[in-house]
Design a protein around this motif. Structure first.
Motif, PDB file in Angstrom:
ATOM      1  N   LYS A 178       0.827  -1.207   0.000  1.00 51.99           N
ATOM      2  CA  LYS A 178       0.000   0.000   0.000  1.00 51.99           C
ATOM      3  C   LYS A 178       0.865   1.261   0.000  1.00 51.99           C
ATOM      4  CE  LYS A 178      -1.047   0.627   4.983  1.00 51.99           C
ATOM      5  NZ  LYS A 178      -0.231  -0.434   5.613  1.00 51.99           N
ATOM      6  N   SER A 196       3.636   2.631  12.534  1.00 56.51           N
ATOM      7  CA  SER A 196       4.816   3.117  11.827  1.00 56.51           C
ATOM      8  C   SER A 196       5.698   3.952  12.735  1.00 56.51           C
ATOM      9  CB  SER A 196       4.382   3.957  10.639  1.00 56.51           C
ATOM     10  OG  SER A 196       3.974   3.124   9.597  1.00 56.51           O
ATOM     11  N   SER A 199       5.722  -4.333  10.869  1.00 59.21           N
ATOM     12  CA  SER A 199       6.705  -3.358  10.414  1.00 59.21           C
ATOM     13  C   SER A 199       6.758  -2.205  11.384  1.00 59.21           C
ATOM     14  CB  SER A 199       6.349  -2.895   9.008  1.00 59.21           C
ATOM     15  OG  SER A 199       7.276  -1.926   8.589  1.00 59.21           O
ATOM     16  N   GLU A 217       6.942  -7.108   7.396  1.00 61.59           N
ATOM     17  CA  GLU A 217       6.254  -6.553   6.222  1.00 61.59           C
ATOM     18  C   GLU A 217       6.482  -5.051   6.110  1.00 61.59           C
ATOM     19  OE1 GLU A 217       2.767  -8.472   7.579  1.00 61.59           O
ATOM     20  OE2 GLU A 217       2.081  -6.690   8.627  1.00 61.59           O
ATOM     21  N   TYR A 256       3.465   6.185   0.622  1.00 62.77           N
ATOM     22  CA  TYR A 256       2.219   6.865   1.022  1.00 62.77           C
ATOM     23  C   TYR A 256       2.100   8.262   0.417  1.00 62.77           C
ATOM     24  CZ  TYR A 256       2.634   3.021   4.254  1.00 62.77           C
ATOM     25  OH  TYR A 256       2.805   1.768   4.777  1.00 62.77           O
TER      26      TYR A 256
END
Ligand SMILES: *Cc1c(COP(=O)(O)O)cnc(C)c1O
Length: 417
Positions: free
Chosen positions: A57, A194, A226, A268, A365
């Motif tokens: 994504k 994140s 992640s 990931e 992103y």
């Protein structure tokens, strides 16, 4: 090509040349940086049987997916559409993990029918999945260890009010369901958000996950999600993946010993792999001096790069047309009719009309969150690979904006005779 001192190049190519070829605004990605980041992670965790699933994504262009596949990466997906793009990019179903949140059971069943790995983060969904597949389709369980990581509340997903994962306080309930439904659990997973800086915080979450994992005898892999942070500002610190790698692999191999079997360690990463590979190139429409500020107005806006307004994200900005210019203080804004600030009070080499500004860390992103607000078309995307540039997404056109609109005949003005 020789570069002016101070001007960034992207995989050896001058940004001005890319803008001359493809126009601005423009997203550009350098595969050499993606590869460097992938190899850095692989090396840091080489003490274990490790697998990285690129969280697509962050940047979903099919060429980027193919590039990571060729490096040996798997794929982390969050929608059935991403699953299908992954399959189209050539990933084997077992190399794709589907980690949705809040999607329908029908979407999860569809993904299972495509053969990808299924990560379940809701006890109710687990029951419905078992009703359909019984013990025939092994699953991964996404747990929420409730560790508070992540720099911004909007990107932290591990906290107690989070919608993500099955709470580790529900593990007893989870185990009961797994037992009575006959579900086969082949993996356990966590993803806490994140921008995790503190290796110890990450390890604490990992320890909680390992504690739960002991109770599941059929495991093949443990997926620790992640959250690896990269530097955005000059001088920023990023996750020390080497330290994390050393400590995590030691902890993991100890776990495998106690568990009685070698398991696969999975992650990931999205941002870590692609953020620094990307630059967003804009042209300066005008500068505007008000009573308080000097604005640089670029031919883009939060429709193309929403992170500064959405997350207060910092994107470093350089003036690639005038790298030797005297640094002055600017507020860089877009053309959208909303407050649309990319950067406030930044020292940037003197900006003139027509200059090209480069926004750094524009790989993750950025394009994937872009939209058509104010009826603006989305930019083109270009990939730089082995010294050559390739168009990988065409710039949208005026026609694209109306493509899916249905222009009803009932509003056509009646022609009177
Ligand atoms: C978004 C996401 C990631 C990637 O996070 P980054 O911070 O970009 O590395 C990984 N796993 C899941 C489940 C995600 O939703």
């Amino acid at each position: 090509m020789s570069r002016k001192k101070g001007g960034p190049d992207i995989g050896g190519i001058a940004p001005e040349e890319l803008v001359r070829t493809y126009g601005a605004p423009l997203y550009v990605y350098d595969t050499a940086v993606m590869e460097r980041q992938y190899k850095r992670l692989s090396k840091a965790f080489s003490g274990a049987d490790v697998k990285f699933n690129y969280a697509c994504k962050a940047l979903t262009n099919i060429n980027v997916l193919k590039f990571f596949k060729n490096l040996g990466s798997g794929l982390d997906t969050v929608s059935i559409e991403e699953v299908r793009i992954g399959l189209k990019a050539g990933f084997m179903p077992e190399d794709i993990i589907f980690t949705p949140n809040g999607v329908s059971i029908a979407e999860i069943i569809e993904a299972a029918e495509l053969g990808v790995r299924i990560n379940i983060d809701n006890l109710g969904i687990l029951e419905q999945f078992a009703a359909r597949f019984g013990g025939d389709y092994p699953v991964c369980i996404r747990l929420n260890p409730h560790i508070n990581a992540g720099g911004n509340s909007k990107i932290s997903v591990g906290h107690i009010d989070s919608k993500f994962g099955i709470s580790i306080h529900q593990t007893r309930h989870l185990e009961r369901l797994v037992e009575s439904l006959g579900v086969k659990v082949e993996g356990v997973h966590m993803h806490t958000g994140s921008d995790i800086l503190d290796v110890e915080v990450f390890l604490r979450g990992a320890e909680l996950l390992l504690d739960v994992a002991r109770d599941f005898p059929d495991l093949k892999y443990l997926d620790f999600g992640s959250g690896f942070k990269v530097g955005y500002k000059p001088g920023d610190i990023s996750t020390d993946v080497e330290e994390l790698g050393t400590k995590m692999t030691a902890m993991f191999s100890q776990f495998c010993k106690e568990y009685g079997r070698e398991l696969r360690l999975e992650f990931e990463p999205g941002k870590f792999l692609v953020s620094e590979s990307g630059f967003f190139l804009c042209e300066v429409n005008a500068t505007k001096t008000t009573t308080a500020t000097v604005f640089a107005q670029v031919n883009s806006g939060l429709n193309h790069l929403i992170r500064p307004m959405f997350y207060d994200a910092y994107h470093h900005i350089t003036n690639v047309s005038n790298p030797e210019g005297k640094p002055r203080v600017y507020t860089v804004v877009g053309y959208i009719c909303e407050t649309d600030t990319f950067a406030s009070d930044r020292l940037i080499a003197e900006i003139r009309e027509g200059d090209i500004l480069a926004f750094h860390n524009a790989g993750a992103y950025c394009f994937t969150m872009s939209n058509n607000y104010n009826s603006r078309t989305r930019p083109a995307e270009v990939l730089v690979h082995k010294g050559e540039h390739h168009l990988i997404t065409k710039r949208e056109t005026q026609e694209d904006l109306l493509r899916n609109q249905v222009d009803l005949p009932i509003f056509e003005e009646k022609i009177r005779t």
